[in-house]
Design an enzyme around this catalytic site. Structure first.
Site: not given
Ligand code: GLY
Length: 570
Positions: A379, A451
């Site tokens: 991310t 998250s």
């Molecule tokens: N894909 C990781 C999150 O959205 O926490």
């Protein structure tokens, strides 16, 4: 050539306008901190041209889709927290949605099992993270468009153009991208990814050579010229749907047309007089962060030395509780009317939760109830501050690093595998990973639980700390510890980011700690208290800005774990 000129000018200018000292950058007029130096430079360039923090964020997000393609994206989604100079805060949710044809058992075989296959790295993975069905309806373009329509100043086209220029003219392939090229060309089962970094003639783009992405530039031109519709309707949308059908996916024109970003009220908390604003569901980040800060407020931190046995034990116990609550209650609020957000973020709830923390021994994660999945670790986060005092905190993602690894050659961008963030098997929860609770089961148009924790802390009602991180479920904990380091342990943002971190997510019942963080004595003491510990290399890749509100100075810091990241200020 425009791009090259832009870099040359920017580099010269940046030398004049920033102060570099031990990992932090100072500025007075604006600051952008991201995982790509080029993207940070473009963001600052937009600020210099009279754009505000939202304009700079939009431009930075599109450039990251070109220069940081493991997580920067137009094929994924995320969250934006915005606080204006007067302290008014709002958020934009551009999380991906489940397609209309999806169902809670989308990934199960006839026997109700979750099959496995090879993922983009050529490794075994469960079906919910692989292939075209793992792709959620992307949200990034809609999110950026909404942010711009509501709060931007400069013309939309001016904010997309830098990304087009960089994709067209190329930028020097960084070492981390070169490593990805080498790895994927040898190991990925996905043809798109094998060829992704290569030149049209099939040759490798060498380290330092210009990497050009003409197809991505064409897609961005559609977005520049037609805004949100340039992605969700018209020829880009048609090609997305054609490609999905060819690869066995279920995203249709209807899914794309119906996609909407949503403006939502932030989750708000307080800690020793500071105000904390973060992301509400479908992210669990804001609620968990506020719950943990409330719990920490109840401890006498003046007597608890940073990184001591007592400190690590307390922080781990606080994390354990917040993650248990996350597992039990969290999901998309649009599909779960009664999520107990007020309760979980209240001081009264923290008082009750704090009561059963025993400072002499570890508590037990009750594995008979719920479990936790590790989710993707790639991310990216960027933080932006402008001269007017506005602040923006954005975290967005493709889920795994390089998402599903799938993409249409014609469109030039990578699709997410965010459907893997839903609970894949209804009712099935295990100690080593699966969670099957209702709030986060797949439903058409639902957004999967996240998250991501883009956060802004205010002091005396004005932006003070802009912070966030990638790292899957560890995001919540790395943001939590960084905020705690600044607010409770008086660390400057760069120190707070670099200070080593731990991660506990209730289940598995383990404290992960960054190698070198804990002395052998502390490890022994914690084990004697009943904790299980496991060393890990790095937790978090935080990108932060702290504002010296008295002197109006911006302090930017990019985590040293980021290979290509930089704080750029002026
Ligand atoms: N894909 C990781 C999150 O959205 O926490």
């Amino acid at each position: 050539m425009k791009t090259k000129k832009l870099y040359q000018l920017s580099y010269l200018f940046i030398l004049l306008i920033t102060t570099i000292a031990n990992g932090q950058i100072y500025g007075r007029n604006g600051m952008v901190v991201s995982s790509s130096e080029i993207a940070s430079e473009v963001g600052v360039d937009i600020l210099e041209k009279g754009g505000n923090a939202i304009d700079a964020s939009v431009a930075t997000a599109f450039v990251l889709a070109v220069t940081h393609p493991s997580a920067g994206n137009i094929g994924g989604g995320g969250f934006l927290v915005f606080m204006d100079a007067s302290g008014n805060a709002t958020t934009i949710d551009f999380r991906e949605k489940a397609p209309l044809a999806s169902s809670p058992t989308l990934f199960l075989d006839g026997a109700g099992n979750l099959p496995e296959g090879k993922n983009l790295y050529g490794m075994e993975s469960t079906a919910n993270h692989i292939g075209a069905k793992s792709v959620g309806v992307p949200g990034t373009v809609a999110g950026m468009y909404m942010a711009h329509q509501k709060y931007g100043l400069l013309p939309w086209a001016d904010l997309v153009q830098p990304a087009i220029d960089i994709a067209t003219n190329g930028f020097p392939l960084t070492y981390s991208l070169y490593e990805a090229e080498t790895f994927f060309s040898a190991n990925s089962p996905i043809p798109f990814l094998q060829e992704y970094f290569k030149k049209d003639n099939g040759d490798f783009t060498e380290f330092g050579e210009l990497w050009k992405q003409p197809e991505l530039a064409q897609t961005l031109i559609e977005i520049r010229d037609y805004g949100q519709d340039g992605f969700y309707k018209g020829k880009v949308a048609k090609e997305i749907v054609r490609y999905m059908k060819e690869k066995g996916g279920i995203i249709t024109m209807d899914d794309l047309k119906k996609y909407n970003a949503v403006e939502r009220n932030p989750i708000k908390g307080t800690f020793n007089g500071y105000d904390i604003y973060s992301m509400p569901p479908p992210s669990s980040g804001g609620v968990a962060l506020v719950e943990m800060m409330n719990l920490m407020e109840l401890a006498d931190l003046k007597t608890i030395e940073f990184n001591s046995t007592e400190y690590v034990h307390l922080v781990a116990e606080v994390m354990r509780r917040a993650f248990a609550d996350r597992a039990e209650f969290m999901g998309d609020a649009d599909f779960n009317e009664n999520l107990p957000l007020d309760k979980l973020t209240s001081k009264a709830f923290a008082n009750k939760r704090f009561e059963n923390i025993d400072m002499t021994k570890a508590s037990v994660s009750d594995s008979t109830k719920f479990g936790q999945l590790y989710d993707g670790s790639s991310t990216t986060h960027f933080s932006v501050a402008d001269a007017q005092g506005n602040a923006v905190s954005v975290t967005y993602t493709l889920e795994h690093s390089y998402g599903s690894g799938m993409g249409s050659k014609k469109l030039g961008f990578i699709f997410n595998n965010e459907m893997g963030d839903f609970n894949p098997i209804p009712g099935v929860t295990t100690t080593d990973g699966l969670i099957g609770t209702d709030p986060n089961l797949i439903q058409p148009e639902k957004r999967m639980l996240s998250s991501m924790t883009p956060t802004i802390v205010a002091k005396d009602g004005k932006p003070y700390l802009i912070i966030g991180s990638p790292g899957g479920r560890t995001i919540i904990n790395t943001v939590f510890q960084t905020v705690l380091n600044v607010l409770a342990y008086d660390m400057r943002v760069d120190k707070a980011i670099e200070a080593m971190k731990i991660h506990h997510q209730w289940l598995p019942n383990t404290i992960e700690y960054e190698n070198g963080l804990l002395s052998p004595d502390t490890i022994k003491n914690l084990q004697a208290m009943g904790h299980t510990l496991e060393a890990t290399n790095v937790l978090g890749e935080l990108m932060g800005i702290q504002i010296d509100t008295e002197n109006k100075i911006l302090i930017g810091a990019s985590d040293s774990s980021s290979p290509d990241g930089a704080a750029v200020g002026y």
